[in-house]
Design an enzyme around this catalytic site. Structure first.
Site, PDB file in Angstrom:
ATOM      1  N   GLY A  17     114.702  40.940  48.573  1.00 44.18           N
ATOM      2  CA  GLY A  17     115.432  41.836  49.483  1.00 44.18           C
ATOM      3  C   GLY A  17     115.106  43.314  49.316  1.00 44.18           C
ATOM      4  N   ASP A  65     112.857  37.112  38.561  1.00 40.74           N
ATOM      5  CA  ASP A  65     111.670  36.395  39.034  1.00 40.74           C
ATOM      6  C   ASP A  65     112.112  34.984  39.387  1.00 40.74           C
ATOM      7  OD1 ASP A  65     109.313  34.918  39.319  1.00 40.74           O
ATOM      8  OD2 ASP A  65     108.232  36.152  37.855  1.00 40.74           O
ATOM      9  N   ARG A  67     110.620  32.413  40.017  1.00 43.24           N
ATOM     10  CA  ARG A  67     109.850  31.311  39.410  1.00 43.24           C
ATOM     11  C   ARG A  67     110.484  30.832  38.118  1.00 43.24           C
ATOM     12  NH1 ARG A  67     104.070  34.342  39.949  1.00 43.24           N
ATOM     13  NH2 ARG A  67     105.417  36.064  39.353  1.00 43.24           N
ATOM     14  N   TYR A 146     102.890  28.332  60.503  1.00 39.35           N
ATOM     15  CA  TYR A 146     101.864  27.341  60.171  1.00 39.35           C
ATOM     16  C   TYR A 146     102.396  26.208  59.288  1.00 39.35           C
ATOM     17  CZ  TYR A 146     101.523  30.805  56.355  1.00 39.35           C
ATOM     18  OH  TYR A 146     101.809  31.677  55.337  1.00 39.35           O
ATOM     19  N   LYS A 161     105.368  26.388  52.196  1.00 36.67           N
ATOM     20  CA  LYS A 161     106.303  26.560  53.313  1.00 36.67           C
ATOM     21  C   LYS A 161     106.628  25.200  53.940  1.00 36.67           C
ATOM     22  CE  LYS A 161     106.490  31.221  53.586  1.00 36.67           C
ATOM     23  NZ  LYS A 161     107.691  31.993  53.228  1.00 36.67           N
TER      24      LYS A 161
HETATM   25  C1  HXC Z   1      92.137  34.984  45.274  1.00 35.67           C
HETATM   26  C2  HXC Z   1      93.931  35.744  44.046  1.00 35.67           C
HETATM   27  C3  HXC Z   1      94.186  36.756  45.007  1.00 35.67           C
HETATM   28  C4  HXC Z   1      93.316  36.834  46.143  1.00 35.67           C
HETATM   29  C5  HXC Z   1      95.631  36.930  43.406  1.00 35.67           C
HETATM   30  N1  HXC Z   1      94.854  35.905  43.095  1.00 35.67           N
HETATM   31  N2  HXC Z   1      95.251  37.462  44.585  1.00 35.67           N
HETATM   32  N3  HXC Z   1      92.931  34.872  44.190  1.00 35.67           N
HETATM   33  N4  HXC Z   1      92.324  35.935  46.241  1.00 35.67           N
HETATM   34  N5  HXC Z   1      93.481  37.763  47.090  1.00 35.67           N
HETATM   35  C6  HXC Z   1      94.915  35.100  41.881  1.00 35.67           C
HETATM   36  C7  HXC Z   1      94.696  35.948  40.635  1.00 35.67           C
HETATM   37  O1  HXC Z   1      93.328  36.150  40.383  1.00 35.67           O
HETATM   38  C8  HXC Z   1      95.366  35.082  39.562  1.00 35.67           C
HETATM   39  O2  HXC Z   1      94.545  34.029  39.150  1.00 35.67           O
HETATM   40  C9  HXC Z   1      96.535  34.452  40.317  1.00 35.67           C
HETATM   41  O3  HXC Z   1      96.224  34.545  41.720  1.00 35.67           O
HETATM   42  C10 HXC Z   1      97.830  35.174  40.074  1.00 35.67           C
HETATM   43  O4  HXC Z   1      97.617  36.544  40.355  1.00 35.67           O
HETATM   44  P1  HXC Z   1      98.500  37.688  39.693  1.00 35.67           P
HETATM   45  O5  HXC Z   1      98.160  38.959  40.349  1.00 35.67           O
HETATM   46  O6  HXC Z   1      98.421  37.606  38.206  1.00 35.67           O
HETATM   47  O7  HXC Z   1      99.941  37.141  40.106  1.00 35.67           O
HETATM   48  P2  HXC Z   1     101.285  37.854  40.354  1.00 35.67           P
HETATM   49  O8  HXC Z   1     101.327  39.203  39.712  1.00 35.67           O
HETATM   50  O9  HXC Z   1     102.321  36.885  40.028  1.00 35.67           O
HETATM   51  O10 HXC Z   1     101.257  38.129  41.955  1.00 35.67           O
HETATM   52  C11 HXC Z   1     101.505  37.127  42.875  1.00 35.67           C
HETATM   53  C12 HXC Z   1     100.672  37.291  44.150  1.00 35.67           C
HETATM   54  C13 HXC Z   1     100.807  38.713  44.718  1.00 35.67           C
HETATM   55  C14 HXC Z   1     101.136  36.214  45.126  1.00 35.67           C
HETATM   56  C15 HXC Z   1      99.206  37.052  43.809  1.00 35.67           C
HETATM   57  O11 HXC Z   1     100.078  38.814  45.940  1.00 35.67           O
HETATM   58  C16 HXC Z   1     102.226  39.109  44.968  1.00 35.67           C
HETATM   59  O12 HXC Z   1     102.911  39.596  44.091  1.00 35.67           O
HETATM   60  N6  HXC Z   1     102.758  38.882  46.196  1.00 35.67           N
HETATM   61  C17 HXC Z   1     104.160  39.167  46.542  1.00 35.67           C
HETATM   62  C18 HXC Z   1     104.360  39.679  47.922  1.00 35.67           C
HETATM   63  C19 HXC Z   1     103.607  38.955  49.034  1.00 35.67           C
HETATM   64  O13 HXC Z   1     102.641  38.249  48.794  1.00 35.67           O
HETATM   65  N7  HXC Z   1     104.022  39.220  50.261  1.00 35.67           N
HETATM   66  C20 HXC Z   1     103.374  38.652  51.433  1.00 35.67           C
HETATM   67  C21 HXC Z   1     104.166  37.597  52.040  1.00 35.67           C
HETATM   68  S1  HXC Z   1     103.511  37.293  53.663  1.00 35.67           S
HETATM   69  P3  HXC Z   1      93.653  34.101  37.771  1.00 35.67           P
HETATM   70  O14 HXC Z   1      93.090  32.709  37.637  1.00 35.67           O
HETATM   71  O15 HXC Z   1      92.611  35.143  38.032  1.00 35.67           O
HETATM   72  O16 HXC Z   1      94.572  34.478  36.664  1.00 35.67           O
HETATM   73  C22 HXC Z   1     103.665  35.634  53.995  1.00 35.67           C
HETATM   74  C23 HXC Z   1     103.436  35.106  55.392  1.00 35.67           C
HETATM   75  C24 HXC Z   1     102.542  35.908  56.235  1.00 35.67           C
HETATM   76  O17 HXC Z   1     103.993  34.886  53.178  1.00 35.67           O
HETATM   77  C25 HXC Z   1     102.315  35.255  57.577  1.00 35.67           C
HETATM   78  C26 HXC Z   1     101.866  36.262  58.590  1.00 35.67           C
HETATM   79  C27 HXC Z   1     101.779  35.694  59.966  1.00 35.67           C
HETATM   80  P1  NAP Z   2     107.071  41.405  51.349  1.00 34.74           P
HETATM   81  O1  NAP Z   2     107.621  42.736  51.701  1.00 34.74           O
HETATM   82  O2  NAP Z   2     105.899  41.336  50.466  1.00 34.74           O
HETATM   83  O3  NAP Z   2     108.277  40.568  50.744  1.00 34.74           O
HETATM   84  C1  NAP Z   2     108.153  39.649  49.691  1.00 34.74           C
HETATM   85  C2  NAP Z   2     109.255  39.934  48.702  1.00 34.74           C
HETATM   86  O4  NAP Z   2     109.315  38.873  47.744  1.00 34.74           O
HETATM   87  C3  NAP Z   2     109.052  41.233  47.919  1.00 34.74           C
HETATM   88  O5  NAP Z   2     110.222  41.993  47.965  1.00 34.74           O
HETATM   89  C4  NAP Z   2     108.775  40.783  46.493  1.00 34.74           C
HETATM   90  O6  NAP Z   2     109.323  41.699  45.561  1.00 34.74           O
HETATM   91  C5  NAP Z   2     109.515  39.442  46.461  1.00 34.74           C
HETATM   92  N1  NAP Z   2     108.979  38.532  45.469  1.00 34.74           N
HETATM   93  C6  NAP Z   2     107.693  38.132  45.319  1.00 34.74           C
HETATM   94  N2  NAP Z   2     107.569  37.325  44.265  1.00 34.74           N
HETATM   95  C7  NAP Z   2     108.810  37.197  43.732  1.00 34.74           C
HETATM   96  C8  NAP Z   2     109.327  36.501  42.616  1.00 34.74           C
HETATM   97  N3  NAP Z   2     108.534  35.759  41.837  1.00 34.74           N
HETATM   98  N4  NAP Z   2     110.651  36.581  42.357  1.00 34.74           N
HETATM   99  C9  NAP Z   2     111.459  37.336  43.134  1.00 34.74           C
HETATM  100  N5  NAP Z   2     111.022  38.028  44.214  1.00 34.74           N
HETATM  101  C10 NAP Z   2     109.714  37.956  44.497  1.00 34.74           C
HETATM  102  O7  NAP Z   2     106.679  40.611  52.662  1.00 34.74           O
HETATM  103  P2  NAP Z   2     107.532  40.252  53.987  1.00 34.74           P
HETATM  104  O8  NAP Z   2     106.598  40.341  55.110  1.00 34.74           O
HETATM  105  O9  NAP Z   2     108.784  41.016  54.028  1.00 34.74           O
HETATM  106  O10 NAP Z   2     107.837  38.708  53.747  1.00 34.74           O
HETATM  107  C11 NAP Z   2     109.157  38.218  53.672  1.00 34.74           C
HETATM  108  C12 NAP Z   2     109.193  36.748  54.041  1.00 34.74           C
HETATM  109  O11 NAP Z   2     108.773  36.568  55.370  1.00 34.74           O
HETATM  110  C13 NAP Z   2     108.302  35.862  53.190  1.00 34.74           C
HETATM  111  O12 NAP Z   2     108.954  34.623  52.972  1.00 34.74           O
HETATM  112  C14 NAP Z   2     107.104  35.645  54.074  1.00 34.74           C
HETATM  113  O13 NAP Z   2     106.442  34.451  53.764  1.00 34.74           O
HETATM  114  C15 NAP Z   2     107.782  35.570  55.422  1.00 34.74           C
HETATM  115  N6  NAP Z   2     106.924  35.833  56.566  1.00 34.74           N
HETATM  116  C16 NAP Z   2     106.489  37.104  56.825  1.00 34.74           C
HETATM  117  C17 NAP Z   2     105.712  37.324  57.947  1.00 34.74           C
HETATM  118  C18 NAP Z   2     105.253  38.699  58.308  1.00 34.74           C
HETATM  119  O14 NAP Z   2     104.394  38.816  59.175  1.00 34.74           O
HETATM  120  N7  NAP Z   2     105.762  39.747  57.696  1.00 34.74           N
HETATM  121  C19 NAP Z   2     105.362  36.257  58.783  1.00 34.74           C
HETATM  122  C20 NAP Z   2     105.798  34.980  58.467  1.00 34.74           C
HETATM  123  C21 NAP Z   2     106.604  34.783  57.367  1.00 34.74           C
HETATM  124  P3  NAP Z   2     108.673  41.880  44.094  1.00 34.74           P
HETATM  125  O15 NAP Z   2     107.201  42.021  44.293  1.00 34.74           O
HETATM  126  O16 NAP Z   2     109.340  43.106  43.553  1.00 34.74           O
HETATM  127  O17 NAP Z   2     109.045  40.663  43.317  1.00 34.74           O
END
Ligand code: HXC
Ligand code: NAP
Length: 280
Positions: A17, A65, A67, A146, A161
């Site tokens: 959030g 976290d 997880r 998706y 998902k």
């Molecule tokens: C390949 C990757 C990668 C990439 C990370 N990894 N990014 N591999 N391509 N782009 C690999 C790393 O090398 C590592 O593996 C492992 O994933 C974990 O990476 P860390 O950075 O150590 O993990 P962590 O710090 O836990 O970060 C998690 C994360 C990061 C998912 C990788 O992106 C994150 O914090 N995301 C949170 C927010 C987020 O993703 N928001 C978007 C949601 S949008 P190794 O083997 O090297 O250790 C969504 C829907 C969108 O969900 C739909 C739109 C239409």
């Molecule tokens: P975002 O801003 O990156 O939001 C993701 C949030 O999840 C961040 O606040 C992040 O905060 C938190 N998070 C990640 N890992 C976590 C963990 N291990 N424990 C607790 N919190 C964690 O992206 P967003 O676009 O708002 O996405 C929100 C939701 O919408 C997601 O479920 C995404 O799949 C969905 N969605 C988004 C889109 C889009 O186009 N924006 C489309 C389809 C679906 P921290 O990094 O601080 O943990």
């Protein structure tokens, strides 16, 4: 769009959030009278959001976290020590585009851990407490369009998902008769820094995404927050086990065999296809 007291007396937890869609939902729920808890990994981000939104109403930042099951249980215990939650929004996610064959095991574990296991951890922690106390609750999970069909290049997210949607539909039936509703929203692209920096990281990808959409625009955080407010409110009490797609028709545009004709055929082409008048 709604009465200002729509969510008064409701206590909400929004995972993830502190940013993006989660933050937008927090803002809307506060405007509608709720008490809001937000969680995420980065304490500074949560605190900043809580400080920004606190003039709208009571908001609490809880670093966690999702997880980590022990951390989730401790967070939920600390919330319940005040009073039970009424609403859980599973919004936290991790995602990025990559060629699947190049992903390391940790890359899979990271995304599946956040999206699927994280959602399970928080849902079970709340669900068990609600069931035990015979307290009504509602869970809203944020999925993606998706989930039912899969998608290339975001495979860890797609499998997670899909699991979240299966959880939503399964528990809607198993827990429905005990006062717990389960629903999900599947949004199309909505600009947030977290999502767009990871799933549309190159400039050529944005026009491609817009072109796929019948409305030729992205969704807005306000549109998402309004749908979420409706789905978590008592006014939608008979909606249970549904995944509501909110994507401007993008999914259907991709599914229809002839939907792309409008982009290629000109007015002259359509004229030439009309039947010629028969000579009398
Ligand atoms: C390949 C990757 C990668 C990439 C990370 N990894 N990014 N591999 N391509 N782009 C690999 C790393 O090398 C590592 O593996 C492992 O994933 C974990 O990476 P860390 O950075 O150590 O993990 P962590 O710090 O836990 O970060 C998690 C994360 C990061 C998912 C990788 O992106 C994150 O914090 N995301 C949170 C927010 C987020 O993703 N928001 C978007 C949601 S949008 P190794 O083997 O090297 O250790 C969504 C829907 C969108 O969900 C739909 C739109 C239409
Ligand atoms: P975002 O801003 O990156 O939001 C993701 C949030 O999840 C961040 O606040 C992040 O905060 C938190 N998070 C990640 N890992 C976590 C963990 N291990 N424990 C607790 N919190 C964690 O992206 P967003 O676009 O708002 O996405 C929100 C939701 O919408 C997601 O479920 C995404 O799949 C969905 N969605 C988004 C889109 C889009 O186009 N924006 C489309 C389809 C679906 P921290 O990094 O601080 O943990």
């Amino acid at each position: 769009m709604f009465r200002a007291d729509l969510l008064s007396n409701k206590r909400v937890l929004i995972t993830g959030g502190g940013t993006g869609l989660g933050k937008a939902m927090a803002q809307r729920f506060l405007e509608l009278g709720a008490t809001v808890h937000i969680c995420g990994r980065r304490e500074d981000v949560l605190e900043q959001t809580a400080a920004e939104l606190s003039p709208q109403g009571p908001i609490h930042a809880l670093p966690c976290d999702v997880r980590n099951l022990d951390a989730v249980e401790a967070m939920i215990d600390s919330i319940w020590s005040e009073a039970p939650l009424d609403i859980l929004v599973n919004n936290a996610a991790g995602n990025f585009i990559a060629r699947t064959e190049e992903l390391s095991p940790r890359a899979f574990e990271s995304v599946i851990g956040i999206v699927l296991l994280g959602t399970l951890h928080v849902t079970m922690a709340c669900g068990r407490r609600w069931l035990k106390a015979k307290h009504k609750g509602t869970v809203l999970s944020i999925s993606a369009t998706y989930a039912p069909v899969g998608s290339a290049y975001v495979v860890p997210s797609a499998v997670s998902k899909a699991g979240v949607e299966a959880l939503t539909r399964s528990l809607a039936v198993e827990w429905g008769n005990r006062g717990i509703r389960m629903n999900a929203i599947a949004p199309g692209p909505i600009p947030t820094r977290g999502a767009f920096s990871r799933v549309l990281p190159l400039p050529q990808l944005e026009p491609l995404a817009l072109d796929r959409n019948p409305l030729h625009r992205f969704g807005t955080t306000e549109e998402l927050a309004n749908l979420a407010a409706f789905l978590v409110s008592d006014g939608s009490g008979y909606i249970n086990g549904e995944v509501i797609r909110m994507d401007g028709g993008e999914f259907l545009q991709g599914a229809g065999e002839f939907s792309n004709l409008g982009r290629i055929l000109t007015d002259e082409d359509w004229e030439s296809l009309k039947p010629r008048k028969k000579k009398s």
